[in-house]
Design a protein around this motif. Structure first.
Motif, PDB file in Angstrom:
ATOM      1  N   THR A 129      -5.640  18.184  -9.810  1.00 26.44           N
ATOM      2  CA  THR A 129      -6.339  17.199  -8.979  1.00 26.44           C
ATOM      3  C   THR A 129      -6.302  15.799  -9.575  1.00 26.44           C
ATOM      4  OG1 THR A 129      -8.426  17.825 -10.003  1.00 26.44           O
ATOM      5  CG2 THR A 129      -7.883  18.869  -7.907  1.00 26.44           C
ATOM      6  N   THR A 130      -5.771  15.653 -10.783  1.00 26.50           N
ATOM      7  CA  THR A 130      -5.637  14.326 -11.377  1.00 26.50           C
ATOM      8  C   THR A 130      -4.842  13.412 -10.445  1.00 26.50           C
ATOM      9  OG1 THR A 130      -5.580  15.343 -13.559  1.00 26.50           O
ATOM     10  CG2 THR A 130      -4.834  13.081 -13.422  1.00 26.50           C
ATOM     11  N   PHE A 131      -3.757  13.933  -9.893  1.00 25.30           N
ATOM     12  CA  PHE A 131      -2.907  13.120  -9.018  1.00 25.30           C
ATOM     13  C   PHE A 131      -3.560  12.895  -7.667  1.00 25.30           C
ATOM     14  CE2 PHE A 131      -0.004  15.253 -11.983  1.00 25.30           C
ATOM     15  CZ  PHE A 131       0.463  14.127 -12.627  1.00 25.30           C
ATOM     16  N   LEU A 132      -4.316  13.895  -7.194  1.00 23.75           N
ATOM     17  CA  LEU A 132      -5.024  13.747  -5.919  1.00 23.75           C
ATOM     18  C   LEU A 132      -6.073  12.653  -6.032  1.00 23.75           C
ATOM     19  CD1 LEU A 132      -5.191  14.951  -3.074  1.00 23.75           C
ATOM     20  CD2 LEU A 132      -6.938  16.518  -3.934  1.00 23.75           C
ATOM     21  N   LEU A 133      -6.859  12.683  -7.102  1.00 26.68           N
ATOM     22  CA  LEU A 133      -7.893  11.662  -7.304  1.00 26.68           C
ATOM     23  C   LEU A 133      -7.270  10.307  -7.587  1.00 26.68           C
ATOM     24  CD1 LEU A 133     -10.473  13.705  -9.374  1.00 26.68           C
ATOM     25  CD2 LEU A 133     -10.579  13.103  -6.956  1.00 26.68           C
ATOM     26  N   GLY A 134      -6.137  10.303  -8.300  1.00 25.25           N
ATOM     27  CA  GLY A 134      -5.434   9.045  -8.544  1.00 25.25           C
ATOM     28  C   GLY A 134      -4.950   8.417  -7.241  1.00 25.25           C
ATOM     29  N   GLY A 135      -4.426   9.254  -6.342  1.00 22.23           N
ATOM     30  CA  GLY A 135      -3.978   8.759  -5.033  1.00 22.23           C
ATOM     31  C   GLY A 135      -5.147   8.272  -4.195  1.00 22.23           C
ATOM     32  N   LEU A 136      -6.267   8.986  -4.274  1.00 20.12           N
ATOM     33  CA  LEU A 136      -7.476   8.575  -3.548  1.00 20.12           C
ATOM     34  C   LEU A 136      -7.961   7.221  -4.060  1.00 20.12           C
ATOM     35  CD1 LEU A 136      -9.753   9.250  -1.527  1.00 20.12           C
ATOM     36  CD2 LEU A 136     -10.918  10.420  -3.404  1.00 20.12           C
ATOM     37  N   LEU A 137      -7.973   7.065  -5.378  1.00 22.65           N
ATOM     38  CA  LEU A 137      -8.397   5.796  -5.975  1.00 22.65           C
ATOM     39  C   LEU A 137      -7.456   4.665  -5.567  1.00 22.65           C
ATOM     40  CD1 LEU A 137     -10.350   4.367  -7.861  1.00 22.65           C
ATOM     41  CD2 LEU A 137      -8.875   4.998  -9.764  1.00 22.65           C
ATOM     42  N   GLN A 138      -6.163   4.949  -5.537  1.00 23.73           N
ATOM     43  CA  GLN A 138      -5.199   3.936  -5.109  1.00 23.73           C
ATOM     44  C   GLN A 138      -5.449   3.548  -3.650  1.00 23.73           C
ATOM     45  OE1 GLN A 138      -1.122   5.191  -5.115  1.00 23.73           O
ATOM     46  NE2 GLN A 138      -0.342   3.103  -5.018  1.00 23.73           N
ATOM     47  N   GLY A 139      -5.738   4.562  -2.799  1.00 27.44           N
ATOM     48  CA  GLY A 139      -6.035   4.283  -1.393  1.00 27.44           C
ATOM     49  C   GLY A 139      -7.276   3.424  -1.230  1.00 27.44           C
ATOM     50  N   VAL A 140      -8.312   3.736  -2.005  1.00 28.95           N
ATOM     51  CA  VAL A 140      -9.552   2.942  -1.938  1.00 28.95           C
ATOM     52  C   VAL A 140      -9.268   1.514  -2.387  1.00 28.95           C
ATOM     53  CG1 VAL A 140     -11.849   2.651  -2.969  1.00 28.95           C
ATOM     54  CG2 VAL A 140     -11.110   4.909  -2.191  1.00 28.95           C
ATOM     55  N   ALA A 141      -8.496   1.355  -3.455  1.00 25.79           N
ATOM     56  CA  ALA A 141      -8.156   0.012  -3.937  1.00 25.79           C
ATOM     57  C   ALA A 141      -7.397  -0.779  -2.885  1.00 25.79           C
ATOM     58  CB  ALA A 141      -7.331   0.121  -5.222  1.00 25.79           C
ATOM     59  N   MET A 142      -6.538  -0.104  -2.125  1.00 30.24           N
ATOM     60  CA  MET A 142      -5.778  -0.783  -1.070  1.00 30.24           C
ATOM     61  C   MET A 142      -6.678  -1.178   0.098  1.00 30.24           C
ATOM     62  SD  MET A 142      -2.417   1.666  -1.256  1.00 30.24           S
ATOM     63  CE  MET A 142      -1.519   0.985   0.127  1.00 30.24           C
ATOM     64  N   MET A 143      -7.782  -0.410   0.301  1.00 33.36           N
ATOM     65  CA  MET A 143      -8.694  -0.708   1.411  1.00 33.36           C
ATOM     66  C   MET A 143      -9.715  -1.800   1.079  1.00 33.36           C
ATOM     67  SD  MET A 143      -9.694   3.013   2.903  1.00 33.36           S
ATOM     68  CE  MET A 143      -8.708   4.374   2.329  1.00 33.36           C
ATOM     69  N   LEU A 144      -9.999  -1.994  -0.204  1.00 32.13           N
ATOM     70  CA  LEU A 144     -11.045  -2.948  -0.595  1.00 32.13           C
ATOM     71  C   LEU A 144     -10.859  -4.353  -0.019  1.00 32.13           C
ATOM     72  CD1 LEU A 144     -11.850  -1.958  -4.290  1.00 32.13           C
ATOM     73  CD2 LEU A 144     -13.234  -1.569  -2.250  1.00 32.13           C
ATOM     74  N   PRO A 145      -9.650  -4.915  -0.042  1.00 29.77           N
ATOM     75  CA  PRO A 145      -9.511  -6.271   0.521  1.00 29.77           C
ATOM     76  C   PRO A 145      -9.804  -6.340   2.022  1.00 29.77           C
ATOM     77  CG  PRO A 145      -7.602  -5.694  -0.822  1.00 29.77           C
ATOM     78  CD  PRO A 145      -8.411  -4.446  -0.665  1.00 29.77           C
ATOM     79  N   LEU A 146      -9.788  -5.193   2.700  1.00 30.79           N
ATOM     80  CA  LEU A 146     -10.014  -5.188   4.144  1.00 30.79           C
ATOM     81  C   LEU A 146     -11.498  -5.141   4.514  1.00 30.79           C
ATOM     82  CD1 LEU A 146      -7.222  -2.597   5.063  1.00 30.79           C
ATOM     83  CD2 LEU A 146      -7.055  -5.098   5.029  1.00 30.79           C
ATOM     84  N   LEU A 147     -12.377  -4.940   3.518  1.00 33.79           N
ATOM     85  CA  LEU A 147     -13.806  -4.866   3.795  1.00 33.79           C
ATOM     86  C   LEU A 147     -14.349  -6.238   4.177  1.00 33.79           C
ATOM     87  CD1 LEU A 147     -15.158  -2.612   0.890  1.00 33.79           C
ATOM     88  CD2 LEU A 147     -15.010  -2.020   3.309  1.00 33.79           C
ATOM     89  N   PRO A 148     -15.270  -6.277   5.153  1.00 29.92           N
ATOM     90  CA  PRO A 148     -15.906  -7.553   5.504  1.00 29.92           C
ATOM     91  C   PRO A 148     -16.712  -8.094   4.315  1.00 29.92           C
ATOM     92  CG  PRO A 148     -16.392  -5.856   7.144  1.00 29.92           C
ATOM     93  CD  PRO A 148     -15.710  -5.184   6.000  1.00 29.92           C
ATOM     94  N   GLU A 149     -16.921  -9.394   4.314  1.00 30.38           N
ATOM     95  CA  GLU A 149     -17.671 -10.071   3.249  1.00 30.38           C
ATOM     96  C   GLU A 149     -19.022  -9.397   3.023  1.00 30.38           C
ATOM     97  OE1 GLU A 149     -17.994 -13.009   0.392  1.00 30.38           O
ATOM     98  OE2 GLU A 149     -16.336 -12.848   1.787  1.00 30.38           O
TER      99      GLU A 149
END
Length: 177
Positions: A129-149
């Motif tokens: 699950t190291t890679f699964l959680l790593g991919g999840l973290l990468q996905g969250v990081a990619m979504m962060l700039p899209l969050l409203p102020e």
């Protein structure tokens, strides 16, 4: 033909030490089997620091011999072992990593859809699950700039509240501050 014990050696390991060695060997084998290089290296480093490499090597050899004995007829077992010895890699310190087995995109979609059974199934089906959680973290990081102020501050404040951390200088989620 089974192994016959003719005498007990004076320096034989006590049963408790054998069980501990089996647990260490199992930890090392699981990390190797599931392609978790970090866990494998960590387990190996601990073994080397504790100077128990001989007993664990003996147990790993015993496990391998038992597996061959159970899987193959006696006349075939030696041929299988010889074949494995010829094919053994030169560098045996690396673990075969299966990053392709982790589908972080499906995990994110399942979490977003609230599909608890799908999330559990994906986690259970992923060997490391190291890679699964790593991919999840990468996905969250990619979504962060899209969050409203201001949303990120609210989310982190909520996480801190749920997990007992006290936010310092972070406005309380949805408090209007």
């Amino acid at each position: 033909m089974g192994v016959v014990v003719t005498q007990v050696l004076a320096d034989e390991l006590p049963a408790e030490a054998v069980e501990e060695a089996k647990a260490r060997a199992a930890t090392l084998l699981l990390a190797f089997r599931h392609g978790n290089q970090l866990a494998f290296d960590d387990a190996l480093d601990r073994l080397l620091a504790e100077h128990v490499e001989r007993e664990v090597t003996t147990l790993l050899t015993w496990i391998a011999a038992e597996a061959v004995r159970k899987a193959y007829a006696p006349e075939v077992g030696d041929r299988v072992l010889r074949s494995m010895a010829r094919r053994a890699p030169r560098d045996t310190g690396a673990v075969l990593v299966d990053e392709d087995g982790a589908d972080a995109a499906r995990l994110i979609e399942a979490v977003a859809a609230g599909e608890v059974a799908e999330v559990r199934g994906l986690v259970a089906a992923t060997p490391d699950t190291t890679f699964l959680l790593g991919g999840l973290l990468q996905g969250v990081a990619m979504m962060l700039p899209l969050l409203p102020e201001g949303e990120l501050a609210e989310i982190t404040a909520e996480l801190r509240r749920r997990h007992g951390g006290t936010p310092t200088g972070v406005p309380e989620a949805r408090s209007g501050a």
